[in-house]
Design a protein around this motif. Structure first.
Motif, short mmCIF file in Angstrom:
data_model
loop_
_atom_site.label_atom_id
_atom_site.label_comp_id
_atom_site.label_asym_id
_atom_site.label_seq_id
_atom_site.Cartn_x
_atom_site.Cartn_y
_atom_site.Cartn_z
N HIS A 148 -21.38 -38.80 31.66
CA HIS A 148 -21.12 -37.54 32.38
C HIS A 148 -22.43 -36.92 32.84
O HIS A 148 -22.55 -36.45 33.98
N HIS A 149 -23.44 -36.92 31.97
CA HIS A 149 -24.75 -36.40 32.36
C HIS A 149 -25.39 -37.30 33.41
O HIS A 149 -26.08 -36.82 34.32
N ASN A 150 -25.18 -38.62 33.29
CA ASN A 150 -25.77 -39.56 34.25
C ASN A 150 -25.44 -39.19 35.68
O ASN A 150 -26.30 -39.07 36.54
N ARG A 151 -24.14 -39.05 35.95
CA ARG A 151 -23.74 -38.87 37.34
C ARG A 151 -24.18 -37.52 37.89
O ARG A 151 -24.58 -37.42 39.06
N ASN A 152 -24.15 -36.47 37.07
CA ASN A 152 -24.59 -35.16 37.55
C ASN A 152 -26.10 -35.13 37.77
O ASN A 152 -26.60 -34.61 38.77
N ARG A 153 -26.86 -35.69 36.81
CA ARG A 153 -28.32 -35.70 36.94
C ARG A 153 -28.75 -36.52 38.15
O ARG A 153 -29.64 -36.13 38.92
N GLY A 183 -23.67 -23.70 23.53
CA GLY A 183 -24.55 -24.17 24.59
C GLY A 183 -24.08 -23.77 25.97
O GLY A 183 -22.97 -23.24 26.15
N PRO A 184 -24.89 -24.03 26.99
CA PRO A 184 -24.55 -23.61 28.35
C PRO A 184 -23.34 -24.31 28.94
O PRO A 184 -22.74 -23.81 29.88
N SER A 185 -22.99 -25.50 28.42
CA SER A 185 -21.83 -26.21 28.94
C SER A 185 -20.57 -25.95 28.14
O SER A 185 -19.52 -26.51 28.44
N GLY A 244 -20.57 -20.24 27.31
CA GLY A 244 -21.76 -20.43 28.13
C GLY A 244 -21.43 -20.49 29.61
O GLY A 244 -22.13 -19.89 30.45
N LEU A 245 -20.38 -21.21 29.97
CA LEU A 245 -19.97 -21.28 31.37
C LEU A 245 -19.51 -19.92 31.87
O LEU A 245 -19.82 -19.53 33.02
N LEU A 246 -18.79 -19.20 31.02
CA LEU A 246 -18.33 -17.88 31.43
C LEU A 246 -19.51 -16.95 31.70
O LEU A 246 -19.55 -16.24 32.71
N LYS A 247 -20.53 -16.99 30.81
CA LYS A 247 -21.71 -16.14 31.00
C LYS A 247 -22.43 -16.49 32.30
O LYS A 247 -22.91 -15.60 33.00
N GLN A 248 -22.54 -17.78 32.61
CA GLN A 248 -23.22 -18.17 33.85
C GLN A 248 -22.52 -17.61 35.08
O GLN A 248 -23.16 -17.26 36.07
N SER A 249 -21.19 -17.53 35.04
CA SER A 249 -20.44 -17.09 36.21
C SER A 249 -20.54 -15.59 36.45
O SER A 249 -20.23 -15.11 37.54
N LEU A 250 -20.99 -14.82 35.45
CA LEU A 250 -21.05 -13.37 35.61
C LEU A 250 -22.06 -12.94 36.66
O LEU A 250 -22.00 -11.80 37.16
N GLY A 251 -23.00 -13.83 37.01
CA GLY A 251 -23.95 -13.50 38.06
C GLY A 251 -23.30 -13.30 39.41
O GLY A 251 -23.90 -12.71 40.32
N GLY A 252 -22.06 -13.76 39.58
CA GLY A 252 -21.33 -13.56 40.83
C GLY A 252 -20.62 -12.24 40.90
O GLY A 252 -19.94 -11.95 41.90
N LEU A 253 -20.74 -11.41 39.86
CA LEU A 253 -20.05 -10.12 39.80
C LEU A 253 -21.05 -8.98 39.85
O LEU A 253 -22.17 -9.09 39.33
N CYS A 308 -9.48 -26.08 41.20
CA CYS A 308 -9.46 -26.78 39.93
C CYS A 308 -10.80 -27.47 39.72
O CYS A 308 -11.30 -28.16 40.61
N LEU A 309 -11.41 -27.26 38.56
CA LEU A 309 -12.69 -27.87 38.20
C LEU A 309 -12.53 -28.60 36.87
O LEU A 309 -11.88 -28.06 35.95
N ASP A 310 -13.11 -29.78 36.74
CA ASP A 310 -13.11 -30.45 35.45
C ASP A 310 -14.50 -31.00 35.17
O ASP A 310 -15.45 -30.77 35.93
N ALA A 311 -14.63 -31.74 34.07
CA ALA A 311 -15.95 -32.18 33.62
C ALA A 311 -16.62 -33.13 34.60
O ALA A 311 -17.81 -33.38 34.50
N GLY A 312 -15.87 -33.65 35.55
CA GLY A 312 -16.48 -34.48 36.57
C GLY A 312 -17.23 -33.68 37.62
O GLY A 312 -17.96 -34.23 38.44
N ASP A 313 -17.05 -32.36 37.61
CA ASP A 313 -17.76 -31.48 38.54
C ASP A 313 -18.96 -30.84 37.85
O ASP A 313 -19.11 -30.92 36.63
N ASP A 314 -19.79 -30.18 38.64
CA ASP A 314 -20.85 -29.34 38.08
C ASP A 314 -20.19 -28.01 37.74
O ASP A 314 -20.10 -27.11 38.59
N LEU A 315 -19.71 -27.87 36.51
CA LEU A 315 -18.88 -26.73 36.15
C LEU A 315 -19.61 -25.40 36.29
O LEU A 315 -19.04 -24.41 36.74
N GLY A 316 -20.88 -25.36 35.87
CA GLY A 316 -21.61 -24.10 35.94
C GLY A 316 -21.72 -23.59 37.37
O GLY A 316 -21.40 -22.44 37.66
N ALA A 317 -22.17 -24.46 38.27
CA ALA A 317 -22.34 -24.06 39.67
C ALA A 317 -21.00 -23.81 40.34
O ALA A 317 -20.84 -22.85 41.10
#
Length: 851
Positions: free
Chosen positions: A40-45, A679-681, A685-694, A828-837
């Motif tokens: 999972h990290h391979n393909r995103n990195r 952790g951030p993933s 952690g994902l919820l906290k990252q999304s707060l920057g859009g508010l 719809c987002l899953d682990a195959g996506d860049d969930l944070g972004a």
């Protein structure tokens, strides 16, 4: 064959990473050894690293997360047919070989090993068949990267491959043959891909041969070993003299690495080879029949005579050519494909070739978001030339351009009128554009109106009203106005000169973030045939001809309607002069002049005609003799050119149209989330990252979802406006935001959330969103009647639901997450996506994003 520079071509990277398998040996005897979370990290990195290389353009990197075998076959076929330059195929996952080791199979998500038949591997891709598909592709070069057990066995398969065009395939393998490798612990990428990504992420020009050499060094120094305990050694296989450019080197002139030079007095074998080539040019029949065998023999003898020197020079062509000066050309994303084609044609034209057959100029074409490009040239040229850690346009936008080709002539005024601070770059535009393309409403043929007269002379709003009268379910889509000028120009007509930007936005249908470019929009609509048949797209007219190659066989054909209040695209050649950039001033000026004269002359006109553009003067005649399907030869009453101040006003209105908003977060807090919490993933952690859009004017709340009775949730953060720090403190409080010793019932929680948000939106039209973060462990409660209830409520409430699955495959077609998001108009987002972004972008579309 020779060193290959893919710039200016249509390139593709197909990244296949199988991190999750349906059948593993712990559960069934015919399964694969286990899951591979590190992949999972391979393909995103790797995707992020390839974006930075400058070789692959917008939309040219395709990620296949844990595909089923049939999905993989389809993705491979599409990539092979869509590429005319470099095709990079990457696979990470389980690999398995036949008993003899002569066959390598790449195991897809639904792979099995047939009991008692150790050479039969259902739902695995036979590497030989993959090579056949790749060799038969339109790509000029194919780089295959394998990070799997037994990867080194691919070398023998490639060597014994007797099919045509084998020579254009170059192999890079993570380990020697007949070796098993470490799959990683899941905390990061696998060892080979981690080293690969770090090398690709570095600076400067990078060729495949250099990458391979450095990979071997780094893997050796790091001490990585195979399952047998010996050193893990990357392997490579390709024809002698072959090489491929993998990173163009931002921010510096492009030069090829020096190639070995032959001795001053060439050997007799090289003189004989030259004579044979001369005989070939003179048409000697014997040489035509036998040249290949003779060349192979002579090259082998030359290699022996020269001790290896001279072969690279022979393969590369003109060994005496000096590296050409490299021009950096920045353009609008909608124009990138055309400008790349023009640059590629110019590079090999007589206008860019000396009498000795050398190139005068090299060209790097890249695109940047239209709004970002204008802002950078207006306000950030100081940082562009001298970037800092927090302000780095070279990172955010691209290298300092020598030439800028915006899609609207008015962009130049937007830059010069508002320039601020210390200005390090001067823009010098041509007085007039060099091409034209109106922005059209591309309507499916089945929804098109009457005759030609009905397709012109009306406003965009009137055209949309007429479309909706013909079919009340018809949709209209537009791309991102911050990313392309074409979308911003369309938005000028959509708002109709009124202050009601939100009303204009509500005329559109959009699930998730808008497509970045018009080509992306036209290429994704055919993924869903009913959507393709019922959706009109606001796109530049030239894409009615050149933007249909991505899916010709399944595309709904369209008819262009021409709004008279939407200005058209006016590509303009702009010279950019940088302060203190005079070291090679004269040579650079000559290079810019040469490209300018060719692009605005007959050479460029031929490329522009092929891509569907019109002329600038008079009635804007088509440059091609025959109009594309659905295009009018001479539409009436095309809009006047855009003004820069009007474009800025509409962009400001667009940015404020979607806020303040309301977001309700549902955080799965059941016991199964224990391993996906920190952790951030993790969920919080994902919820906290999304707060920057508010922003402070937005309202939002957070529910902890657990329990199978009652409301199925408790409040973590009450609904309302919040300061960012307040929300962050609540989410960081381990006593409040924690995993509970209970199951969750998403059926109950989603019904409650939809009811709550529908009630809040009764009296206004503020944008709303529900976000559900979950590991899908309890989705057995989203089946049958319970799922039907949620889907019915989602349809009635009119509130988009973003389903965020922390596991791969959560958004697969037919799964509950996908059905709920699609029905509600969410994403719809899953682990195959860049969930944070992805989640941040989705929340930012609803909120004001000014925390």
């Amino acid at each position: 064959m020779s060193r290959y520079d893919p710039r200016g071509k249509t390139n593709r990277a197909l990244l296949v990473g199988v991190s999750e398998y349906d059948y593993v040996t712990a559960e069934t005897p015919d399964g694969v050894p286990g899951q591979l979370p590190a992949v999972h990290h391979n393909r995103n990195r790797l995707k992020n690293a390839l974006h930075h290389t400058g070789v692959f353009g917008q939309g040219e990197i395709v990620v296949c997360p844990s595909p089923y075998h049939d999905v993989f076959d389809e993705a491979l076929h599409h990539a092979a047919q869509e590429t005319d330059g470099l095709l990079l195929f990457y696979f990470a996952g389980h690999g398995i070989v036949s008993n003899s080791g002569a066959e390598l199979f790449l195991q897809m998500r639904n792979a099995r090993v047939s009991a008692g038949l150790h050479d039969v591997f259902p739902n695995s891709a036979r590497l030989l068949q993959v090579l056949v598909e790749l060799a038969g592709s339109r790509a000029e070069r194919v780089v295959v990267v394998l990070d799997c057990c037994y990867a080194g066995n691919a070398a023998g398969i490639w060597q014994n491959f007797k099919g045509p065009h084998r020579e254009k395939i170059l192999l890079l393998m993570s380990v020697q043959s007949n070796r098993l490798i470490d799959g990683g612990d899941g905390s990061g990428a696998t060892p080979f891909t981690e080293e690969l990504v770090q090398l690709l992420d570095d600076d400067g020009v990078l060729w495949l041969s250099d990458l391979y050499a450095e990979l071997k060094n780094r893997m050796g120094r790091a001490g990585h070993v195979t399952a047998f305990g010996d050193a893990q050694e990357p392997q490579a296989a390709w024809e002698p003299g072959e090489d491929v450019l993998l990173r163009r080197g931002f921010g510096q002139p492009y030069t090829r690495p020096p190639t070995p030079q032959p001795p001053p007095r060439p050997s007799p074998w090289i003189r004989v080879l030259g004579a044979l080539r001369t005989r070939l040019r003179n048409g000697t029949a014997w040489v035509r029949r036998h040249l290949r065998a003779v060349l192979v023999l002579l090259l082998a003898l030359a290699l022996t005579a020269l001790g290896g020197y001279g072969i690279a020079t022979l393969a590369a062509g003109h060994g005496s050519c000096t590296p050409p000066l490299e021009l950096r050309v920045m353009t609008d994303p909608d124009l990138e494909s055309t400008v790349r084609s023009a640059a590629a044609t110019y590079l090999t034209s007589d206008a860019n070739t000396t009498g000795a057959g050398c190139r005068r100029t090299g060209i790097t074409v890249y695109s940047a978001g239209a709004a970002d490009a204008v802002t950078a040239l207006r306000e950030r040229t100081d940082a562009w030339q001298d970037p800092g850690e927090d302000d780095d346009p070279q990172r955010d936008v691209g290298p300092q351009p020598d030439v800028w080709i915006p899609a609207a002539h008015a962009d130049v005024g937007r830059v010069t009128i508002g320039q601020e601070g210390r200005v390090r770059a001067q823009v010098e535009p041509d007085q007039a554009p060099f091409a034209y393309s109106p922005v059209v409403l591309a309507v499916p043929n089945g929804l098109a109106g009457g005759g030609d007269a009905q397709r012109t002379g009306r406003s965009l709003v009137e055209l949309i009203d007429d479309l909706e009268k013909r079919d009340s379910k018809a949709d209209v889509r537009r791309t991102d106005p911050e990313y392309t000028d074409g979308a911003l120009l369309a938005t000028m007509g959509l708002y109709g000169g009124s202050a009601d930007a939100r009303g204009g936005e509500q005329r559109l249908t959009q699930s998730g973030p808008p497509a970045p470019t018009a080509a992306d929009l036209l290429c994704t609509l055919p993924d869903n045939e009913p959507v393709d048949n019922s959706t009109a797209a606001l796109v530049p007219e030239f894409l009615m001809k050149s933007g249909v190659g991505c899916d010709q066989t399944t595309r709904t054909r369209r008819t262009a309607e021409y709004p008279d209040d939407v200005p058209g695209l006016e590509p303009t050649f702009v010279r950019v002069r940088w302060q203190d950039g005079d070291r090679d001033k004269d040579a650079r000026q000559n290079a810019v002049d040469g490209f300018h004269d060719w692009l605005t002359g007959e050479g460029g006109r031929t490329v522009l005609a092929a891509d569907g553009f019109r002329g600038v003067s008079g009635e804007h005649p088509l440059l091609a003799t025959k109009p594309a399907h659905g295009v009018l030869r001479a539409p009436d009453r095309l809009a006047e050119p855009a003004e820069g101040t009007a474009m800025d006003r509409v962009l400001d209105k667009y940015r404020s149209a979607n806020g303040p908003g309301r977001v309700l977060f549902l955080l799965d807090s059941s016991g199964s989330m224990q391993g996906r919490w920190d952790g951030p993933s993790g969920g919080p952690g994902l919820l906290k990252q999304s707060l920057g859009g508010l922003g402070p004017q937005d309202e939002y709340g957070v529910w902890a979802v657990y329990g199978t009775t009652g409301s199925g949730h408790t409040d973590l953060l009450p609904f309302g406006p919040h300061k960012n720090g307040e929300a962050q403190r609540v989410l960081a409080d381990r006593n409040r935001t924690r995993v509970r010793d209970a199951e969750a019932d998403p059926h109950i929680a989603l019904l409650a959330a939809l009811k709550d948000m529908a009630g809040r939106g009764k009296d206004d039209d503020h944008p709303q969103l529900i976000v559900y973060l979950t590991d899908d462990e309890d989705d057995n409660r989203l089946k049958g009647e319970q799922l039907t209830q949620v889907l019915d409520k989602a349809h009635q409430a009119g509130v988009p639901v973003a389903m965020v699955s922390l596991t791969s495959g959560g958004c697969d077609r037919g799964r509950a997450d996908a059905l709920i998001s699609e029905t509600s108009g969410g994403r719809c987002l899953d682990a195959g996506d860049d969930l944070g972004a992805g989640l941040h972008d989705e929340v930012a579309r609803t909120g004001t994003g000014k925390q």
